[in-house]
Write a protein that holds these residues in place. Structure first.
Motif, PDB file in Angstrom:
ATOM      1  N   PHE A 365      68.843  23.685  10.428  1.00  0.00           N
ATOM      2  CA  PHE A 365      67.615  24.209   9.803  1.00  0.00           C
ATOM      3  C   PHE A 365      67.154  25.523  10.429  1.00  0.00           C
ATOM      4  O   PHE A 365      66.118  26.061  10.047  1.00  0.00           O
ATOM      5  N   ASN A 366      67.928  26.030  11.391  1.00  0.00           N
ATOM      6  CA  ASN A 366      67.545  27.259  12.083  1.00  0.00           C
ATOM      7  C   ASN A 366      68.605  28.353  12.019  1.00  0.00           C
ATOM      8  O   ASN A 366      68.270  29.538  12.075  1.00  0.00           O
ATOM      9  N   GLU A 367      69.872  27.960  11.927  1.00  0.00           N
ATOM     10  CA  GLU A 367      70.962  28.926  11.910  1.00  0.00           C
ATOM     11  C   GLU A 367      71.715  28.836  10.590  1.00  0.00           C
ATOM     12  O   GLU A 367      72.255  27.787  10.242  1.00  0.00           O
ATOM     13  N   GLU A 368      71.750  29.954   9.879  1.00  0.00           N
ATOM     14  CA  GLU A 368      72.409  29.998   8.566  1.00  0.00           C
ATOM     15  C   GLU A 368      73.889  29.655   8.662  1.00  0.00           C
ATOM     16  O   GLU A 368      74.460  29.036   7.764  1.00  0.00           O
ATOM     17  N   THR A 381      71.796  28.068   1.901  1.00  0.00           N
ATOM     18  CA  THR A 381      70.791  28.895   2.563  1.00  0.00           C
ATOM     19  C   THR A 381      69.812  28.026   3.336  1.00  0.00           C
ATOM     20  O   THR A 381      69.629  26.836   3.021  1.00  0.00           O
ATOM     21  N   LEU A 382      69.162  28.634   4.324  1.00  0.00           N
ATOM     22  CA  LEU A 382      68.142  27.909   5.088  1.00  0.00           C
ATOM     23  C   LEU A 382      66.994  27.473   4.182  1.00  0.00           C
ATOM     24  O   LEU A 382      66.423  26.387   4.355  1.00  0.00           O
ATOM     25  N   GLU A 383      66.659  28.315   3.225  1.00  0.00           N
ATOM     26  CA  GLU A 383      65.562  27.983   2.317  1.00  0.00           C
ATOM     27  C   GLU A 383      65.869  26.706   1.550  1.00  0.00           C
ATOM     28  O   GLU A 383      65.025  25.806   1.425  1.00  0.00           O
ATOM     29  N   ARG A 385      67.999  24.353   2.431  1.00  0.00           N
ATOM     30  CA  ARG A 385      68.074  23.216   3.358  1.00  0.00           C
ATOM     31  C   ARG A 385      66.677  22.681   3.655  1.00  0.00           C
ATOM     32  O   ARG A 385      66.462  21.474   3.716  1.00  0.00           O
ATOM     33  N   HIS A 386      65.731  23.592   3.870  1.00  0.00           N
ATOM     34  CA  HIS A 386      64.357  23.150   4.138  1.00  0.00           C
ATOM     35  C   HIS A 386      63.746  22.484   2.903  1.00  0.00           C
ATOM     36  O   HIS A 386      63.091  21.445   3.016  1.00  0.00           O
ATOM     37  N   ARG A 389      65.410  18.913   2.184  1.00  0.00           N
ATOM     38  CA  ARG A 389      65.818  18.384   3.483  1.00  0.00           C
ATOM     39  C   ARG A 389      66.334  16.947   3.417  1.00  0.00           C
ATOM     40  O   ARG A 389      67.362  16.619   4.010  1.00  0.00           O
ATOM     41  N   ASN A 413      59.939  23.222  14.611  1.00  0.00           N
ATOM     42  CA  ASN A 413      60.131  22.547  13.320  1.00  0.00           C
ATOM     43  C   ASN A 413      59.310  21.263  13.225  1.00  0.00           C
ATOM     44  O   ASN A 413      59.820  20.207  12.840  1.00  0.00           O
TER      45      ASN A 413
END
Length: 525
Positions: A365-368, A381-383, A385-386, A389, A413
């Motif tokens: 959730f922090n590193e692409e 993408t991180l977006e 994943r968040h 979730r 987080n």
């Protein structure tokens, strides 16, 4: 050497305008002033009288009444530009200013900078393809005609818009122009300004088009400069440092921002607070100073985002509508390793994999670029994943065909931790508490853009306590959440104590936990 004609648009505070004009022209530069025709005549006469004997100051021959979002701002700028071109034949550059701007570099530095960069400095982004407009109208600014001011004649403004929309009355953008957009604070070379003024005389159709566009000061010069000047001679940036809050309001600078402003890679700053009298005094002296060395670190925007964001931390207690009845599964166990020093958590995770064979994923959730299997695009993408979730986590459980999964998360987080802890599955959290030296915090500040190689020691000394307190705050929020299965492993604890914590977290025999705890250089930086 560069000689600058400053184009000053202003409407208040005649004493500040007089001081600004005297300060900037004292070193041989010029100024052309347009004072809003809406302002009190006595204030304009006060400015004229104070500067009448200054040969480096001129005034727009025709003053117009200016309104935000109107063509009048562009016309006022053109009037001041014309006066500057006619009055100052030796001016090599024309720099757009407001009454709230002040120099944050010396004249010596400014002239050398412009001599070294033979280019026009103006933000000029594609109007339709860029994300420069964050919210509100886009195409509507251009294809409909706007005769009224939205702020002062709101009913007429929107009535005229709705009437054109209902009747299907639109207009075409001039076919040979690519509409561009950007900040109205620019610095243009003399040749560019002369081309632009000549273009305005010849192309009345373009002037008519922009006269009835909405907020043309963000598009007129930006479009024409890109139309007239080769792209290689344009630097798509402003030389005026300005920032906006989350609410779209300009950030004001105060007395304690002096060192910060000097370290930014800009020549001027906006807006200087009227109350910042000491800052104005120091910056006023700076412009005429000689031999001043500037250490450019350029961390202003990232610092502001970091510091202002600390006061806007919120939590979401309710489940999002698309997650209703969504769960990882009652029989599943999600193990979360939480650590600010990511390299420490990754070492722990690597040893856990070796000792237990439980699937483990690093900071997804922090590193692409965290390695993940192909899950149909939800992992791209991180977006995503968040946003998805729980769905992402269910798919990972299914992919690894396991009921136990370990992931790493940053202490920041807290929303994710709250969300997973509220799930029907069992969520166990291991917080790894590390010690942070000043050198580590400085490195951290540089990695996340809060500081640079040239950031002054004074700035760092003021910044470090804030970063350290922020890390303590993140840890406190985890404790305050009172998670049911929270374990804490500490750098300051013995291997035996940490082994006991690992054993509880992983539910493994003491010997295996000891193997993980005694890993060499586990906490080394």
């Amino acid at each position: 050497m560069a000689k600058i004609a400053y184009i000053l648009l202003c409407h208040k505070d005649p004493l500040a305008i007089i001081r600004q004009a005297e300060r900037l022209t004292a070193v041989g530069d010029y100024m052309s002033i347009h004072f809003d025709a809406r302002a009190k005549p006595a204030q304009y006469q006060q400015i004229r009288a104070a500067l009448k004997d200054n040969p480096n100051v001129t005034f727009a021959k025709k003053r117009v009444k200016c309104g935000w979002g109107e063509w009048s701002l562009v016309q006022a700028t053109l009037n001041a530009l014309t006066a500057a071109v006619d009055s100052f034949p030796r001016a090599t550059h024309f720099y757009m200013l407001s009454g709230d701007c002040m120099a944050i570099k010396s004249a010596e530095y400014t002239h050398r900078f412009l001599d070294d960069h033979d280019a026009d400095f103006i933000e000029s982004f594609d109007y339709f393809q860029s994300d420069w407009i964050k919210t509100g109208w886009r195409e509507e600014r251009l294809i409909y005609r706007h005769w009224f001011n939205e702020r002062t004649q709101k009913k007429r403004f929107y009535w005229m818009y709705e009437a054109q929309k209902r009747l299907g009355i639109t207009r075409n953008i001039p076919s040979d122009l690519q509409i561009m957009i950007g900040s109205q604070w620019w610095c243009l070379r003399r040749r560019t300004v002369e081309w632009l003024l000549e273009f305005v005389k010849k192309r009345r159709d373009v002037v008519r088009f922009f006269r009835t566009t909405w907020i043309p000061d963000e598009t007129f010069f930006q479009t024409l400069v890109r139309h007239l000047v080769p792209e290689v001679e344009i630097r798509c940036r402003t030389l005026t440092f300005l920032m906006f809050t989350d609410y779209g309001m300009p950030v004001n600078f105060y007395n304690d921002h002096y060192e910060l402003l000097l370290s930014q890679d800009y020549l001027f700053a906006r807006k200087i607070s009227p109350e910042a009298k000491d800052l104005k005094r120091r910056l006023g002296l700076l412009y005429a100073a000689e031999g001043v060395q500037f250490q450019i670190s350029n961390e202003g925007r990232s610092l502001f985002k970091f510091l202002s964001g600390r006061g806007r931390i919120g939590r979401r207690f309710a489940t999002r509508f698309w997650e209703t009845e969504s769960t990882l599964g009652r029989e599943r166990e999600l193990l979360i390793v939480v650590c600010k020093k990511w390299h420490v958590a990754k070492r722990v995770l690597d040893r856990i994999r070796q000792v237990t064979n439980v699937p483990a994923i690093e900071y997804l959730f922090n590193e692409e670029d965290t390695p993940l299997p192909d899950l149909g695009g939800i992992q791209n993408t991180l977006e995503k994943r968040h946003r998805h979730r729980r769905a992402l986590m269910r798919m990972l459980f299914d992919y690894f065909e396991t009921d136990r999964l370990i992931v790493c998360m940053d202490p920041g987080n807290i929303e994710l931790l709250n969300d997973f802890a509220s799930d029907r599955s069992v969520t166990r959290i291991l917080e790894i508490e590390c010690q942070f030296s000043d050198d580590y915090l400085i490195g951290h500040a540089m990695r996340v853009g809060l500081a640079g190689e040239q950031t002054s020691q004074d700035t760092l000394e003021r910044l470090l306590p804030t970063i350290r307190n922020n890390m303590v705050h993140e840890s406190d929020r985890i404790r305050d959440a009172q998670f049911e299965f929270l374990n804490r492993m500490r750098e300051a604890s013995s291997e035996e104590e940490n082994a006991a914590v690992l054993g509880r977290f992983l539910n493994i025999p003491a010997e295996k936990a000891q193997q993980i705890a005694e890993t060499a250089y586990l906490f080394a930086d």
